[in-house]
Scaffold this active site. Structure first.
Site, mmCIF file in Angstrom:
data_model
loop_
_atom_site.group_PDB
_atom_site.id
_atom_site.type_symbol
_atom_site.label_atom_id
_atom_site.label_comp_id
_atom_site.label_asym_id
_atom_site.label_seq_id
_atom_site.Cartn_x
_atom_site.Cartn_y
_atom_site.Cartn_z
ATOM 1 N N ASN A 86 32.054 -39.120 18.273
ATOM 2 C CA ASN A 86 32.369 -37.290 18.106
ATOM 3 C C ASN A 86 31.645 -36.528 16.698
ATOM 4 O OD1 ASN A 86 34.220 -37.292 19.936
ATOM 5 N ND2 ASN A 86 35.410 -38.166 18.948
ATOM 6 N N ASP A 108 27.739 -40.601 30.185
ATOM 7 C CA ASP A 108 28.322 -39.383 30.549
ATOM 8 C C ASP A 108 29.250 -39.231 29.488
ATOM 9 O OD1 ASP A 108 27.269 -39.500 33.110
ATOM 10 O OD2 ASP A 108 29.084 -41.204 34.141
HETATM 11 N N1 LIG Z 1 26.775 -43.779 16.597
HETATM 12 C C1 LIG Z 1 27.870 -43.948 18.269
HETATM 13 N N2 LIG Z 1 29.062 -44.975 17.244
HETATM 14 C C2 LIG Z 1 29.857 -44.962 17.872
HETATM 15 N N3 LIG Z 1 30.039 -44.093 19.416
HETATM 16 C C3 LIG Z 1 29.414 -43.148 19.507
HETATM 17 C C4 LIG Z 1 28.329 -43.181 18.664
HETATM 18 N N4 LIG Z 1 27.638 -41.773 19.346
HETATM 19 C C5 LIG Z 1 28.627 -41.770 20.404
HETATM 20 N N5 LIG Z 1 29.205 -41.908 20.362
HETATM 21 C C6 LIG Z 1 30.210 -42.420 21.324
HETATM 22 O O1 LIG Z 1 30.112 -43.211 22.915
HETATM 23 C C7 LIG Z 1 30.802 -43.969 23.418
HETATM 24 C C8 LIG Z 1 30.052 -44.070 24.526
HETATM 25 O O2 LIG Z 1 28.567 -43.105 24.670
HETATM 26 P P1 LIG Z 1 27.800 -43.303 26.207
HETATM 27 O O3 LIG Z 1 28.477 -41.895 27.070
HETATM 28 O O4 LIG Z 1 26.598 -42.910 25.598
HETATM 29 O O5 LIG Z 1 27.287 -44.434 26.522
HETATM 30 P P2 LIG Z 1 28.473 -45.252 28.166
HETATM 31 O O6 LIG Z 1 29.666 -45.094 27.629
HETATM 32 O O7 LIG Z 1 27.919 -46.778 27.820
HETATM 33 O O8 LIG Z 1 27.950 -44.987 29.518
HETATM 34 P P3 LIG Z 1 29.191 -43.669 30.446
HETATM 35 O O9 LIG Z 1 29.538 -43.235 29.942
HETATM 36 O O10 LIG Z 1 27.940 -42.946 31.193
HETATM 37 O O11 LIG Z 1 29.722 -45.285 31.325
HETATM 38 C C9 LIG Z 1 30.685 -42.167 23.876
HETATM 39 O O12 LIG Z 1 32.602 -41.390 24.350
HETATM 40 C C10 LIG Z 1 30.436 -41.642 22.335
HETATM 41 O O13 LIG Z 1 31.925 -40.407 21.800
HETATM 42 C C1 LIG Z 2 35.767 -53.795 44.286
HETATM 43 C C2 LIG Z 2 34.219 -53.146 44.707
HETATM 44 C C3 LIG Z 2 34.096 -51.480 44.290
HETATM 45 C C4 LIG Z 2 32.833 -50.992 44.802
HETATM 46 C C5 LIG Z 2 33.525 -49.406 43.587
HETATM 47 C C6 LIG Z 2 32.212 -48.904 44.605
HETATM 48 C C7 LIG Z 2 32.718 -47.090 43.271
HETATM 49 C C8 LIG Z 2 32.100 -47.091 42.629
HETATM 50 C C9 LIG Z 2 32.320 -45.278 41.610
HETATM 51 C C10 LIG Z 2 32.096 -45.330 40.277
HETATM 52 C C11 LIG Z 2 32.471 -44.074 40.291
HETATM 53 C C12 LIG Z 2 32.368 -43.890 38.963
HETATM 54 C C13 LIG Z 2 32.539 -42.318 38.506
HETATM 55 C C14 LIG Z 2 32.020 -41.113 37.425
HETATM 56 C C15 LIG Z 2 33.014 -41.418 36.391
HETATM 57 C C16 LIG Z 2 32.306 -41.402 34.712
HETATM 58 O O1 LIG Z 2 32.351 -40.120 33.862
HETATM 59 C C17 LIG Z 2 33.090 -42.684 34.423
HETATM 60 C C18 LIG Z 2 32.388 -42.525 32.256
HETATM 61 O O2 LIG Z 2 30.467 -43.254 32.757
HETATM 62 N N1 LIG Z 2 32.660 -44.050 34.350
HETATM 63 C C19 LIG Z 2 33.358 -45.063 34.883
HETATM 64 C C20 LIG Z 2 33.049 -45.701 36.239
HETATM 65 O O3 LIG Z 2 35.111 -44.992 34.885
#
Ligand SMILES: Nc1ncnc2c1ncn2[C@@H]1O[C@H](COP(=O)(O)OP(=O)(O)OP(=O)(O)O)[C@@H](O)[C@H]1O
Ligand SMILES: CCCCCCCCCCCCC/C=C/[C@@H](O)[C@H](CO)NC(C)=O
Ligand SMILES: [Ca+2]
Length: 460
Positions: free
Chosen positions: A105, A129
């Site tokens: 945050n 994301d």
């Molecule tokens: N310096 C920091 N230390 C710890 N957490 C952080 C920092 N900067 C941001 N974050 C938090 O880290 C969380 C995860 O970050 P990010 O979305 O970049 O990666 P991810 O969760 O691996 O990827 P995705 O969301 O695509 O699945 C975010 O909710 C963000 O709020």
């Molecule tokens: C047992 C087989 C399972 C196969 C299912 C495949 C479907 C995958 C679809 C993923 C969609 C993800 C949508 C995105 C969500 C993001 O906001 C979130 C944060 O990065 N990611 C997840 C995985 O929740």
């Protein structure tokens, strides 16, 4: 060109123009063409003209505010930015202020209260994301505050953000980047920023009891995706593989949740969630239509394995077509997907269709509605003063098991996965705000048959 335009004169230095070239699978790459000119004055005239032409392109950003999450995905954010993105921004004469976040945050709160937004032409987010969601929360909240709009009112019309956001993918899912560009590739995304692309995007606001909870841009998922996220958050140390592990575990637990979903259908739009056409770059069905007449709310009650609201396709490398392949990025609607309780085998068939071209909605236990607003009320929700999920969830769980000794021990509540963040309430009200934000992207381009002819190069 393999041969220079003019004969090379050793005393005259060559001039290089960098330009964007399309590569395979929606990738963009930077290429150079070097011109040689024996006439110094003519050479200077060329350079001047090209510079003037580029400066006249007002859609291109000149000064950007960059936030890097050093802990997203495989913790490569800083390295990706320094090695792949910063050199391209420098080459395009874009100046930057870079902030490496120190805690969750950090970026949201900086944007909300401190950042001098007037100085910038856009904000760049290096992360996944979750990090993108922080940037959106910071920018949207700041815009509402500056315009005196109350975010707590679910019916309030929100003011669109003027600054565009660029996403350099460095997270685990990166579905917003994938679904707006067609690939998770830092160089491609940096080039979309440089050429000044603009893609409007819908944003959902989520409220509980007239209190604002969060915004959602991609997925709001209760049941399966909520449970996957809740479990995977405890396994962050596994990196992106945590979603596969928790996905498999959640699939085996096979919990269902009871409740009522009410929704306002979007009847005055052209597309449906079952369309075979996709939201693509260029003129399409992606515009904000104004409802001409009020339609009634629909209600669906039952036991659900998953309730998903996809405001965009949610395509990502795990699911290249996404949760709702025909969803639009900027039409003011979200696709509400209701997966009723069914056998494990059938749920697996449904999930596996997300990874292929088969229609995941063509199943008797799945229904999908394109909506403008929806509400969810869990069965065990006590009027409006809902139980606190964490405190009372366990109590309710054991109560239900005592009442139904032969049941499969589904807890009363799941949690909502809101773009990768867990929401603190199960009863929510959601409204879509058409085109509230803009990205440095252009939507996924159709792959042309003859790439060179269809896509002339674009100078940096
Ligand atoms: N310096 C920091 N230390 C710890 N957490 C952080 C920092 N900067 C941001 N974050 C938090 O880290 C969380 C995860 O970050 P990010 O979305 O970049 O990666 P991810 O969760 O691996 O990827 P995705 O969301 O695509 O699945 C975010 O909710 C963000 O709020
Ligand atoms: C047992 C087989 C399972 C196969 C299912 C495949 C479907 C995958 C679809 C993923 C969609 C993800 C949508 C995105 C969500 C993001 O906001 C979130 C944060 O990065 N990611 C997840 C995985 O929740
Ligand atoms: Ca949409």
């Amino acid at each position: 060109p393999s041969s220079p335009l003019y004969p090379v004169t050793p005393s005259r230095p060559p001039s290089t123009v960098s330009y964007v070239e399309r590569a395979r699978q929606h990738r963009w790459r930077c290429s150079d063409v070097t011109f040689h000119c024996s006439d110094g004055a003519l050479r200077q005239q060329w350079i001047q003209t090209i510079r003037e032409q580029l400066t006249a392109l007002t859609s291109r950003p000149k000064h950007l505010l960059v936030y890097i999450n050093p802990y997203g995905g495989k913790q490569q954010g800083e390295c990706i930015y320094e090695q792949k993105v910063a050199p391209l921004f420098a080459c395009a004469s874009i100046s930057t202020d870079v902030i490496v976040t120190e805690h969750a945050n950090h970026a949201r709160d900086h944007l909300k209260t401190e950042a001098e937004l007037k100085k910038y032409d856009g904000v760049v987010c290096v992360g996944g994301d979750g990090m993108f969601s922080e940037i959106v929360h910071g920018l949207v909240s700041r815009t509402q505050r500056d315009n005196g709009v109350d975010q707590n009112s679910p019916e309030e019309k929100l003011v669109p953000c003027s600054l565009r956001i660029g996403i350099i993918p460095a997270g685990s899912t990166d579905c917003i980047c994938y679904a707006t560009v067609g690939i998770n590739d830092p160089v491609t995304s940096a080039l979309h920023v440089i050429v000044g692309d603009s893609q409007p995007m819908d944003v959902c606001s989520v409220h509980h009891n007239n209190t604002f909870l969060r915004y959602s841009i991609s997925l709001l998922g209760y049941g399966f995706y909520g449970d996957v996220l809740a479990d995977s958050e405890r396994k962050r140390w596994m990196g992106p593989a945590r979603y596969d592990f928790s996905g498999f575990k959640t699939f085996l637990t096979h919990h269902h949740y009871e409740g009522a979903v009410s929704f306002l259908p979007a009847t005055d739009i052209l597309g449906t969630p079952r369309d075979k056409t996709r939201c693509r770059a260029g003129p399409n069905l992606c515009f904000c239509s104004i409802p001409e007449y009020e339609v009634g709310w629909g209600v669906v009650r039952g036991k659900f394995l998953a309730i998903n609201a996809a405001s965009m396709s949610c395509a990502c490398p795990r699911s290249p077509m996404g949760l709702s392949p025909a969803a639009h990025l900027a039409d003011g609607t979200t696709d509400l997907i209701l997966v009723r309780k069914c056998s494990r085998f059938n749920f697996l068939r449904h999930l596996l269709r997300h990874t292929s071209k088969d229609d995941q909605f063509d199943m008797t236990f799945v229904e999908v509605h394109r909506v403008r607003r929806f509400r969810f009320t869990p069965r065990h929700c006590q009027n409006d003063s809902e139980l606190d999920l964490r405190e009372n969830g366990k109590q309710l769980f054991s109560q239900i098991c005592r009442d139904h000794p032969a049941c499969s021990c589904s807890p009363a509540y799941s949690s909502w996965n809101c773009d990768g963040e867990i929401l603190p309430h199960a009863a929510i009200e959601v409204g879509v705000h058409c085109q509230l934000i803009k990205l440095f992207a252009r939507g996924i381009e159709e792959q042309p048959l003859f790439e060179d002819l269809a896509n002339p190069p674009c100078a940096l």
